[in-house]
Scaffold this active site. Structure first.
Site, mmCIF file in Angstrom:
data_model
loop_
_atom_site.group_PDB
_atom_site.id
_atom_site.type_symbol
_atom_site.label_atom_id
_atom_site.label_comp_id
_atom_site.label_asym_id
_atom_site.label_seq_id
_atom_site.Cartn_x
_atom_site.Cartn_y
_atom_site.Cartn_z
ATOM 1 N N GLY C 241 54.344 3.921 17.527
ATOM 2 C CA GLY C 241 55.714 3.346 17.849
ATOM 3 C C GLY C 241 54.782 2.906 19.613
ATOM 4 O O GLY C 241 54.596 1.872 19.617
ATOM 5 N N GLY C 511 61.692 11.647 26.432
ATOM 6 C CA GLY C 511 62.180 12.044 25.436
ATOM 7 C C GLY C 511 62.492 13.761 24.950
ATOM 8 O O GLY C 511 63.450 14.533 24.865
ATOM 9 N N ALA C 512 61.508 14.179 25.510
ATOM 10 C CA ALA C 512 61.155 15.644 25.072
ATOM 11 C C ALA C 512 61.912 16.903 25.936
ATOM 12 O O ALA C 512 62.723 17.650 25.576
ATOM 13 C CB ALA C 512 60.095 16.263 25.356
ATOM 14 N N ILE C 616 55.579 23.206 29.168
ATOM 15 C CA ILE C 616 54.760 23.220 28.431
ATOM 16 C C ILE C 616 55.780 23.220 27.432
ATOM 17 O O ILE C 616 55.978 24.684 26.814
ATOM 18 C CB ILE C 616 53.693 22.670 28.479
ATOM 19 C CG1 ILE C 616 53.370 22.580 29.843
ATOM 20 C CG2 ILE C 616 53.033 22.487 26.966
ATOM 21 C CD1 ILE C 616 53.581 20.606 29.780
ATOM 22 N N GLU C 692 52.570 10.060 27.768
ATOM 23 C CA GLU C 692 52.395 9.227 28.706
ATOM 24 C C GLU C 692 51.851 9.627 30.302
ATOM 25 O O GLU C 692 51.069 8.178 30.148
ATOM 26 C CB GLU C 692 53.628 7.998 29.317
ATOM 27 C CG GLU C 692 54.223 7.315 28.260
ATOM 28 C CD GLU C 692 55.640 7.053 28.298
ATOM 29 O OE1 GLU C 692 55.933 6.886 29.400
ATOM 30 O OE2 GLU C 692 56.121 6.248 27.699
#
Lengths: 324, 211, 730
Positions: C241, C511-512, C616, C692
């Site tokens: 996307g 999102g995460a 993470i 990003e």
């Protein structure tokens, strides 16, 4: 894609006769360029003659000591042929610099010669393009022309020929062998095969209606240092900005063709003659009469530098040979 | 029949009942003459084997091998990323060689043996290359992945066969298994997620050299 | 669950699943080609017909006439939808141009018709029989020419400042004032936008490829004039996307209109050549940066102004954002201006704002370091800030940029870099090293999920979150497994269905953290239900190894499950922690390039990113996100450019042969280091976005490496050989 009928030819002569007798027929071999263009209706054949079964897929020695390459020999197989790798290294190199592994597995020798330009305006049927729609104009003039040509071009078209292989073939003085609708074969030197655009950029080569390429013939090996240098932004799977195919003899003489600058693989006698003088002189001879656009003028210095580097590489190869 | 029209149509396919399998019915005979002849599709039969299974289809001659697989045989593992030979997502093996199935007509493959990603391995029975991609995270969105894996399998075979590449230092010696060789040979498969570095590690594992 | 105080110790901290480099749970499906993408869903509804969309052949103007007779009469054609028979259409809140154009045309390749036929081949052939007659109007297509007419946008935060920039800049002993440009870029995700639509009882279901399900659902309802409950979107797999599928696009709405018109389900994908002008793109920018510094390297003044263009109603590219936060300097100014352009709609692409802004700022920093005679790593370290420079009372929740730079420099062998450019030569190439800093904010947005413990003790997680390659399936499963103490194999994750609770969706690297925090909240609720059913004490209950332990009691979860399915639904909502603390992620990017001495061809030889992005969640999939973004950074630096035809007003290189993105041969081995420090101010997960960050600064590091190799400074991206040739060293 327009609907089309489809047949499988059983002999080259029959294929040529069928093509000549059938309105709007085209041969299909690898299909990697033709189908691409048919999907966009840039090509709209009403009938396809599949020539893949014609057996024109071998590479044979000629009585003169050269090679006769069947029209259907795939790019991968031609590049990998031991004789080509040994005696015509620049041809192997040129083929391997083109497209991708998948495309080279399908693309044929004859089809590669007949590739259409990658000009972005040719590829968009809604834009004027004299090559695609004669008389409609040329959007590339004053448009996006970074990839396009600066020599051999005309007021009606500044497209370049996209092939790598054909540039090497041009340096090698290859000859195209065809069979006509009348069943008669003829040979056309590659130097005479391609037409310049002039006012008819839609006519790109010298083939007659129905005429089928059967083979490409290479003269006996030339020896020398053989170089193919392709310059591009992306490291692979990209069309060239400029390319140089050269065969350089130990005395500095040789032959050289360039790609990415003209409507056909570009070879000029004066440029060959200038080889002993160096890249700047060769480039100047190749670009004599050039009509650069603002965004492709860089190809002039780029070509000179690429040729200079190719000549240096040739000297280096010959130096190594002397040492061993 | 329009569309999927496999003669030896499977019960499963009928039950799936996609539009591709339904008859088109009469095609407005009244208005047909208004269109030029070139708009009438030509239907042809073609037989080939896909992943070892014999298949016989009746297809519009315009059908690409890719669309024959995806729409008619519902083998959707092969992907359509560009439909113009510019991305490699449609890569399949035909007679053992990798090609872009989007730039090949299905009717040109009479008698051919075609292997798609589905034929390499299935969930729970992965091909070693599929397992290596999974373990090295050689993908993200997964859309280019079947093409990458088909290419990766073929690339190792091409190296084995001694086929040179653009980056082979010598044309007269056999190419080596260097990363430069693998990268160049894989360049016809674009991954916009950018898994290239991990794909290299997966391929090196299978090629027998530690990443 | 409201998150309004820093997280304390919670079950996630055990890190039995979270933080582990687990393979993707949907990976077997993807490597076997079994994961179903939008266009492939033969099984969801029978009798699917094929749609083919055509786009406008002009950039601006109107359709005078569009003869559909030939197309209608073509074999197999079932129907055609154009603006003339589509009925009244609204426009989604997030769309700038209309998704079905005509008679007015707002941009090139704006969809103007969809033709539906029995087969793809028939639909395509019939669609190409339509040859509209246009009346073209002149438009604005050149950002450089439109720049002086740019205006201050009405929304957003177009101006910011602190102190007295003009004074500090005027007094600064060392200054820099340069202009940089970035081109229009395309997302170029591998899966084309695609949808299958089917109507039943006045409601439409669309199997599609979309990053933000709730946005898509709302905008479908708005466009079609339907109540939202009559719209269902389903998008379990998204073939990439990068922002290009954030919004409702033409495939989705035209599939729905076409299916209604022909009374059959319709499937449609945008053709690749259409995607570049039909969908959105990252807008080009022109950026002016002024830096003033003391001789010791301290920045005294920093100004960043950016101009971009868009269609009327479109937004700006916020390329100055990072400059408000990245470096300390007493005098500060940023400005964002918007010009009207009639090119296709500009909108978000991966790291909107920062990706373009850092391409300029971090080259300016490189240039300034050179003017100061300082090492570029040291120069950045010296100008680090602990607080929001425009609001010094507001600290960063965490900020480890200095550590990123130091660790990266050491690992990359930065000490070997020659400060003077053009000095290192290997064979026929110049070699150079470059560095750039990266920053991208950690955005907090609410996100919900439903979790159910089935009678056979499987844990099912349902949320409308999407996995666009980011690893959502896996990190959500890891979260649920951690919270309930169940093995991963017993967790099933169902994503992308608008019937599920509304999540953060995939965008803005939010999102995460948010989606897993939403799952965390739902799992807290499920734990309470389980404890209650088993009659245990919630306060000391420990969920591990398939059991609940409480007060010396160990009970198998299966026992709770057997008595009937338990379902909990909840989400995360945020208080004001993001206002009180600036939450950002940081990176140090390093690159080594070679530049061919003859042809100036540029190739990247090594890359490293050191990332500071909170906890993470899965180092394997997070690393993939970062290397993928670094790859996009190489594209941005060296090749990606939508070539604008300034007369005809469109992106001329509109396919994947013309718009070059990196291929395997362009990308070397890439190394990623995570500092991996949980940030308790971000969420109960203590994670932040990372998808990003890997792009933020990556392109500038490559551009700076090219300068170090050659001594030629290119300020107009992409850095291609034609811009180097004239000034290449001998």
């Amino acid at each position: 894609m327009k609907a089309f009928t489809y047949s499988r030819a059983s002999s080259p002569a029959e294929a040529a006769a069928e093509a000549a007798a059938t309105p709007n027929a085209k041969f299909i071999a690898g299909g990697t360029n033709l189908l691409d263009l048919m999907k966009l209706q840039i090509e709209t054949p009403a009938h396809l003659i599949d020539v893949n079964g014609l057996g024109l897929d071998s590479i044979e020695p000629t009585p003169e000591g050269g090679l006769r390459i069947g029209a259907l020999v795939r790019n991968t197989d031609l590049a990998a042929d031991a004789r080509v790798r040994r005696d015509y290294a620049l041809l192997s190199r040129a083929l391997l610099a083109g497209a991708s592994g998948q495309l080279r597995n399908k693309a044929t020798t004859a089809g590669n010669l007949l590739q259409r330009t990658r000009c972005v305006y040719f590829y968009d049927p809604r834009q004027p393009c004299n090559k695609r729609a004669p008389g409609s104009g040329c959007a590339a003039m004053g448009g996006v022309a970074r990839q396009l040509g600066l020599v051999g071009v005309s007021e009606s078209c500044i497209a370049t020929h996209p092939s790598d292989m054909a540039v090497a073939m041009m340096a090698l003085d290859a000859v195209v062998e065809t069979i006509g609708a009348d069943g008669i074969s003829r040979r056309i030197a590659l130097q005479d095969f391609y037409r310049l655009p002039g006012e008819t950029p839609q006519i790109e080569h010298d083939l007659r209606p129905g005429e089928l390429i059967q083979a490409v013939i290479l003269p006996p090996p030339l020896g020398g240092a053989q170089i193919y240098r392709k310059v591009r932004d992306r490291a692979s799977y990209a069309f060239a900005l400029v390319t140089v195919a050269a065969v350089i003899q130990p005395d500095g003489s040789g032959r050289l063709a360039a790609g990415g600058i003209a409507p056909r693989p570009w070879r000029v006698e004066a440029a060959d003659a200038a080889l002993p003088q160096g890249g700047a002189e060769v480039s100047a001879a190749l670009l004599d009469g050039a009509r650069p656009r603002p965004d492709n003028a860089f190809k002039q210095p780029l070509l000179a530098r690429t040729i200079t580097a190719a000549l240096a590489q040739a000297r280096e190869m010959q130096g190594k040979e002397m040492m061993s | 029949m329009i569309g999927g029209d496999e003669f030896d149509i499977s019960r499963r396919a009928v039950l799936l009942g996609g539009g591709a399998l339904a008859g088109a019915g009469p095609v407005r005979a009244a208005t047909r003459k208004e269109t030029d002849m070139q708009d009438s599709p030509t239907m042809m039969e073609v037989s080939f084997s896909v992943n070892g299974e014999a298949r016989r289809l009746r297809l519009d001659t315009r059908t690409s091998l890719l669309d024959a697989l995806r729409e008619h045989l519902q083998l959707t593992g092969s992907k359509k990323g560009c439909d113009h030979g510019q991305c490699g997502a449609c890569t399949v093996l035909v007679q053992g060689r990798r090609i872009n199935s989007c730039l090949s007509l299905a009717v040109m493959h009479e008698g051919d043996e075609i292997t798609t990603i589905e034929g390499l391995g299935q969930p729970g029975e992965l091909h070693p290359m599929q397992a290596a991609f999974l373990h090295h995270d050689g993908f993200q969105c997964g859309y280019c992945t079947p093409g990458q894996i088909c290419s990766a399998v073929a690339v190792l075979a091409e190296l084995q066969a001694g086929i040179p590449s653009h980056v082979s230092p010598s044309l007269t010696e056999a190419p080596t298994l260097s990363e430069a060789e693998l990268r160049e040979r894989m360049s016809g498969n674009i991954c916009r997620c950018g898994a290239y570095s991990n794909i290299m590690e997966a391929m090196r594992e299978i090629a027998g050299e530690p990443a | 669950m409201k998150f309004d105080a820093p997280a304390t110790t919670n079950p996630i901290d055990r890190q039995r699943f979270i933080g582990q480099p687990l393979d993707r749970i949907e990976g077997q499906l993807k490597v076997t080609g079994s994961a179903p993408y939008a266009y492939e869903r033969h099984e969801v509804v029978p009798d699917q017909a094929y749609g083919y969309i055509i786009g406008a052949g002009i950039a601006k103007g109107r359709i005078k006439a569009m003869d559909l007779d030939a197309a209608r009469a073509a074999p197999g054609v079932l129907g055609i939808v154009t603006a003339a028979n589509a009925g009244k259409l609204g426009k989604g809140k997030r769309n700038t141009a209309r998704l079905l154009g005509g008679p007015e045309i707002e941009h090139y390749d704006q969809a103007i018709a969809i033709v539906v036929a029995e087969s793809f081949e028939m639909a395509r052939a019939a669609a190409l029989l339509i040859r509209p007659d246009y009346e073209a109007q002149p438009g604005q297509f050149d950002l450089a020419a439109a720049q002086e007419r740019a205006v201050k946008p009405e929304s957003g935060d177009p101006d910011s400042g602190f102190g007295d920039f003009a004074r500090d800049y005027a007094q600064a002993p060392v200054t820099l004032d340069e202009t940089y440009t970035t081109p229009d870029q395309s997302h170029a995700m591998m899966e084309p936008h695609a949808s299958i639509a089917a109507w039943k009882d006045g409601a439409v279901t669309i199997w599609t490829s979309n990053q933000m399900i709730a946005w898509g659902k709302a905008d479908v309802a708005e466009t079609l004039g339907l109540p939202p409950e009559k719209v269902r979107l389903d998008s379990p797999y998204v073939g990439g996307g990068f922002g290009g599928k954030l919004f409702l696009r033409a495939d989705c709405i035209l599939a729905a209109l076409a299916a209604r018109e022909v009374g059959r389900p319709v499937k449609v994908a945008l053709t690749r050549p259409m995607i570049f002008n039909n969908t959105t793109h990252r807008p080009a920018t022109r950026q002016r940066i002024r830096l003033g510094a003391a001789p010791d390297g301290r920045l005294l003044a920093i100004a960043h102004e950016s101009w971009s263009g868009n269609l009327p109603g479109g937004a700006t590219e916020t390329a100055v954002h990072q400059t408000r936060l990245l470096y300390a300097a007493p005098g500060r100014l940023t400005r964002t201006r918007l010009a009207r352009l009639d090119l296709p709609e500009g909108n978000a692409m991966r790291a909107p704002g920062e990706a373009s802004g850092l391409m300029a700022l971090e080259v300016a920093m490189d240039e300034m370091a050179e003017r100061l005679g300082m090492d570029p790593v040291q120069f950045r370290i010296l100008n680090d800030t602990r607080v929001d420079p425009e609001n010094p009372g507001r600290p960063f929740s965490q900020r480890h940029l200095v550590e990123c730079l130091k660790r990266g420099a050491q690992r990359f062998g930065w000490a070997q870099r020659q400060a003077k450019p053009g000095q290192r030569r290997e064979g026929g190439a110049f070699i150079g090293l470059g560095v750039a800093a990266g920053i991208r904010n950690n955005l907090l947005t609410k996100s919900a999920a439903r979790v159910r413990l089935t009678r056979d003790c499987r844990l099912i997680v349902e949320t409308d979150m999407t996995d666009i390659g980011t690893g959502s399936y896996t990190i959500i499963a890891q979260t649920a497994a951690e919270m309930l103490g169940l093995p991963m194999a017993q967790v099933e994750v169902r994503l992308g269905d608008s019937d599920s609770p509304v999540s953060a969706g995939s965008g803005g690297q939010w999102g995460a953290n948010n989606a897993t925090a939403g799952v965390y909240a739902a799992c807290v609720g499920l734990r309470q239900l389980i404890v209650a059913r088993l009659g245990l004490n919630e306060a000391d209950a420990v969920f591990a190894d398939g059991r609940v332990q409480s007060g010396g009691n160990r009970t198998a979860l299966a026992q709770a499950a057997r008595q009937g399915e338990l379902v909990a639904e909840d989400g995360i909502e945020y208080g004001d922690l993001a206002e009180r603390y600036q939450q950002s992620t940081f990176a140090a990017h390093f690159a080594e390039v070679s530049v061919d001495a003859a042809t100036a061809e540029i190739r990247v030889r090594r890359m490293l990113a050191v990332c500071d992005a909170g906890r993470i969640l899965n180092p394997k999939s997070a690393r993939s996100q970062v290397i993928g973004a670094m790859t996009m950074g190489v594209g941005a630096a060296l090749m990606e450019e939508l070539a604008v035809d300034h007369q005809r007003g469109y992106f001329a290189n509109h396919d994947l042969a013309g718009y070059e993105v990196p291929v395997h041969a362009d990308i070397p081995h890439q190394e990623v280091v995570f500092l991996d420090e949980p940030d308790p101010l971000s969420s109960p997960m203590k994670a932040k976005g990372v998808g990003e960050l890997g792009l933020c600064g990556a392109a500038a590091a490559v551009a700076n490496a090219v300068y170090n190799a050659t001594g030629v400074r290119v300020r107009d991206y992409p850095v291609t050989l034609d811009k180097l040739l004239a000034a290449m060293p001998a």
